[in-house]
Write an enzyme that holds these catalytic residues in place. Structure first.
Site, PDB file in Angstrom:
ATOM      1  N   ASP A 125     -56.627  50.250 -22.086  1.00 56.54           N
ATOM      2  CA  ASP A 125     -58.486  49.106 -20.578  1.00 56.54           C
ATOM      3  C   ASP A 125     -58.157  48.311 -20.455  1.00 56.54           C
ATOM      4  O   ASP A 125     -56.652  47.400 -20.381  1.00 56.54           O
ATOM      5  CB  ASP A 125     -58.918  48.349 -22.843  1.00 56.54           C
ATOM      6  CG  ASP A 125     -59.738  47.066 -22.254  1.00 56.54           C
ATOM      7  OD1 ASP A 125     -60.885  47.749 -23.067  1.00 56.54           O
ATOM      8  OD2 ASP A 125     -59.842  46.217 -21.634  1.00 56.54           O
ATOM      9  N   GLU A 161     -58.414  53.208 -17.274  1.00 56.71           N
ATOM     10  CA  GLU A 161     -59.954  52.314 -17.049  1.00 56.71           C
ATOM     11  C   GLU A 161     -59.334  51.586 -15.690  1.00 56.71           C
ATOM     12  O   GLU A 161     -59.028  50.698 -15.845  1.00 56.71           O
ATOM     13  CB  GLU A 161     -59.979  51.592 -18.265  1.00 56.71           C
ATOM     14  CG  GLU A 161     -61.664  51.436 -17.732  1.00 56.71           C
ATOM     15  CD  GLU A 161     -62.729  50.154 -18.820  1.00 56.71           C
ATOM     16  OE1 GLU A 161     -63.728  49.808 -19.001  1.00 56.71           O
ATOM     17  OE2 GLU A 161     -61.581  49.173 -19.460  1.00 56.71           O
TER      18      GLU A 161
END
Length: 487
Positions: A125, A161
Site C-alpha cells: 500500500d 501501489e
C-alpha cells in the site's frame, strides 16, 4: 453468504493468484491450512500489506504502540518542529524509513509471512512512501536494496501501489526491476475509451499491449503491469457504468470524501434504472470492460464482485461502511449469472492462449524469417493505422491482429510456443462500424468467439477478408483463426 470484497489479481500462467488481505484475522493454523489447500489447487496468495503508516494518526492521535516506544525513531517528524508528523500517506503519519530498526521491523514481518504463513507475495500500500529516505522517492533507497538482497523476499512477487500523497509521489513506471505495479493509467484510459472520449486511441493501444512505454524502458516485462479498471478504492465496475458522480452521503462527510474524477458514465440514468435500453447498455459495457481486461497483455486484476455486477450504490469510498454497501452478496439473478458465465469464459480463453499473456512486448515486425508480424493495427476498412489516424479525435474504432506464430517464446522443454492467431475489433463509438479484414495477412475465415453486443454469440459464425463484419456501437468482438490444429 456475504463477505467483504477485495482485489483479486489473476495471473494466468503457472498459478492463479488470490488476495487474502481480508482473511488475516483467522487463527494461524486455520490460515496456513487454508493456504495449503489453495496451493494444492494451484492458487497463489498475495497479501496486501500497509507499512507506510499506522493507526496512531498524527500528533493528536492515540498512543497505541510505536509512538509510546519511540515516536522520533518510528515516525517521520517535521525537521523544524518535532511535535508534528510528516504525512505522505493522508493518514496523519509516515513510518521513518531512515531508521534501520524500522526497516528491520518491516523485513522481519515480511519474512514471517513468507516463511511461517506461506504467502507467495505482497501488494504494498502506498509503496512510494516506503522509498522516501530523505524527501523524494528514491529508487536506490535502503528499502529496495534490502528487499533485492534478501534470500527469501527477493524470490516472491512484489507489487507496488506506486504512489503516495506527497509531492513527487506518483511513480507509475518508475519502480525497479523485480517489481510489478498497479497501473492506474490502464484504468483511466480504458474507462475514458469505453465512455466514448476521443483522441486517446493511441494510448488505448499502449495499455492493451502491456504499457511498454512505462515498463520496457527499465527492461521489465509486460507482467510488470497490473491492469485493472476497478479496485477496493473507488467505484465498482457496476457503478462505473451506472453513476456519473460519487454518492458518498452515507459516509457522514457531506459527500466531500472520495475521488471526484472517476471517468464513469451512467449510460443515460443516474443509479438504478428499470429502462430496458439503459440496463442492456450497462450490461454490454460491463462485458466490454471484462473482455478488454482479460485480453490485454499484463496481469489482469479483477475486483471481487465485479464478475457478478456488485454495486456500492455509487459510493466510491466505502472503507468505513461495514454493511450492505461494502459487503459482497452472492445472491445471483439472471443478469449476475450471465455476467459470471461471460467472465468465466474469458478467463478460460486467456488461460488457453499464450498470445494473450506474452512474456515479451510486441515488436511490430516480422519474426523467425516470416513475413507475418507479431501485431498489426488496422483501421475498420482493413488498411493499417497511420500516424495521422492515431491522433484523430474522432477515432474510436480499430482492429488489432495478434499472430500466434509471433510469440518468440519456448516452453519448459525448449520447444517453440505456437498459438492460434486472433483479431480483436473495438468500437467505442455509439454507432455501428463495419470492419473489413485485409487479405494480405494470409487469413482465411475465422470463428467469431465473442461479440459483447450479443447476448449469445452465434455458433460457428465465420468472419474473414471476404465477409465484412458489422460491429454494433460500444462493443468488442474477438475472432480466432485456428493455426495449431484445434477445433
Amino acid at each position: 453468504m456475504r463477505e467483504r470484497g477485495g482485489d483479486v489479481p489473476i495471473q494466468v500462467g503457472d498459478r492463479d493468484v488470490l488476495d487474502i488481505s481480508a482473511a488475516v484475522g483467522l487463527p494461524r493454523d486455520d490460515l496456513v491450512a487454508n493456504e495449503d489447500r489453495l496451493h494444492a489447487a494451484n492458487i497463489e496468495i498475495i497479501l496486501d500489506v500497509v507499512y507506510n503508516h499506522t493507526a496512531e494518526g498524527d500528533q493528536l492521535g492515540p498512543t497505541l504502540s510505536l509512538r509510546g516506544i519511540d515516536n522520533a525513531s518510528y515516525y517521520r517528524l517535521q525537521p523544524n518542529d518535532w511535535r508534528f508528523h510528516v504525512d505522505f500517506t493522508g493518514c496523519g503519519n509516515t513510518l521513518n524509513m531512515q531508521n534501520p530498526r524500522v526497516v528491520q521491523l518491516i523485513m522481519d514481518s515480511l519474512r514471517y509471512w513468507v516463511l511461517e504463513m506461506h504467502v507467495d507475495g505482497f501488494r504494498f500500500d502506498l509503496a512510494s512512501a516506503l522509498a522516501r529516505e530523505l524527501y523524494a522517492v528514491d529508487r536506490l533507497s535502503a528499502f529496495f536494496d534490502v528487499l533485492r538482497q534478501d534470500p527469501v523476499l527477493s524470490r516472491v512477487k512484489l507489487i507496488a501501489e506506486p504512489w503516495d500523497l506527497g509531492s513527487g509521489g506518483y511513480q507509475v513506471g518508475n519502480f525497479p526491476v523485480g517489481w510489478a505495479e498497479w497501473n492506474d493509467k490502464y484504468r483511466d484510459t480504458m474507462r475514458a475509451c469505453w465512455k466514448g472520449e476521443g483522441g486517446i486511441i493511441g494510448e488505448f493501444a499502449q495499455r492493451l499491449t502491456g504499457s511498454s512505454d512505462l515498463y520496457n524502458r527499465s527492461s521489465r516485462r509486460p507482467y510488470a503491469s497490473i491492469n485493472f479498471f476497478a479496485a477496493h478504492d473507488g467505484f465498482t465496475l457496476a457503478d462505473v457504468v451506472s453513476y456519473n458522480d460519487k454518492h458518498n452521503e452515507a459516509n457522514g462527510e457531506e459527500n466531500r470524501d472520495g475521488h471526484g474524477h472517476n471517468l464513469s458514465w451512467n449510460c443515460g440514468a443516474e443509479g438504478p434504472s428499470d429502462d430496458p435500453g439503459v440496463r442492456a447498455l450497462r450490461a454490454r459495457q460491463q462485458r466490454n470492460f471484462i473482455a478488454t481486461l482479460l485480453l490485454s497483455q499484463g496481469v489482469p486484476m479483477l475486483l471481487a464482485g465485479d464478475e457478478i455486477g456488485r454495486s456500492q450504490g455509487g459510493n466510491n469510498n466505502a472503507y468505513c461502511q461495514d454493511n450492505e454497501i461494502s459487503w459482497l452478496d452472492w445472491t445471483q439473478g439472471s443478469d449476475q449469472r450471465a455476467l459470471l458465465a461471460f467472465t468465466e469464459r474469458l478467463v478460460a480463453l486467456r488461460a488457453a492462449h499464450p498470445v494473450f499473456h506474452r512474456r515479451d512486448f510486441f515488436q511490430g515486425r516480422p519474426l523467425h524469417g516470416s513475413a507475418i508480424r507479431d501485431i498489426v493495427w488496422l483501421q475498420p476498412d482493413g488498411s493499417e493505422m497511420t500516424e495521422q489516424e492515431w491522433g484523430h479525435d474522432h477515432a474510436r474504432a480499430l482492429a488489432v491482429f495478434l499472430s500466434g506464430d509471433g510469440l518468440n517464446e519456448v516452453d519448459g522443454r525448449g520447444r517453440a510456443v505456437r498459438d492460434d492467431s486472433f483479431v480483436l475489433l473495438f468500437n467505442a463509438d455509439a454507432n455501428p462500424v463495419t470492419f473489413t479484414l485485409p487479405a494480405d495477412l494470409g487469413l482465411g475465415a475465422g470463428e467469431l468467439l465473442i461479440d459483447t453486443a450479443l447476448a449469445v454469440t452465434p455458433p460457428q459464425l465465420r468472419v474473414g477478408p471476404a465477409t465484412p463484419y458489422e460491429l454494433s456501437g460500444r462493443a468488442l468482438a474477438l475472432i480466432r483463426f485456428a493455426t495449431r490444429g484445434q477445433p
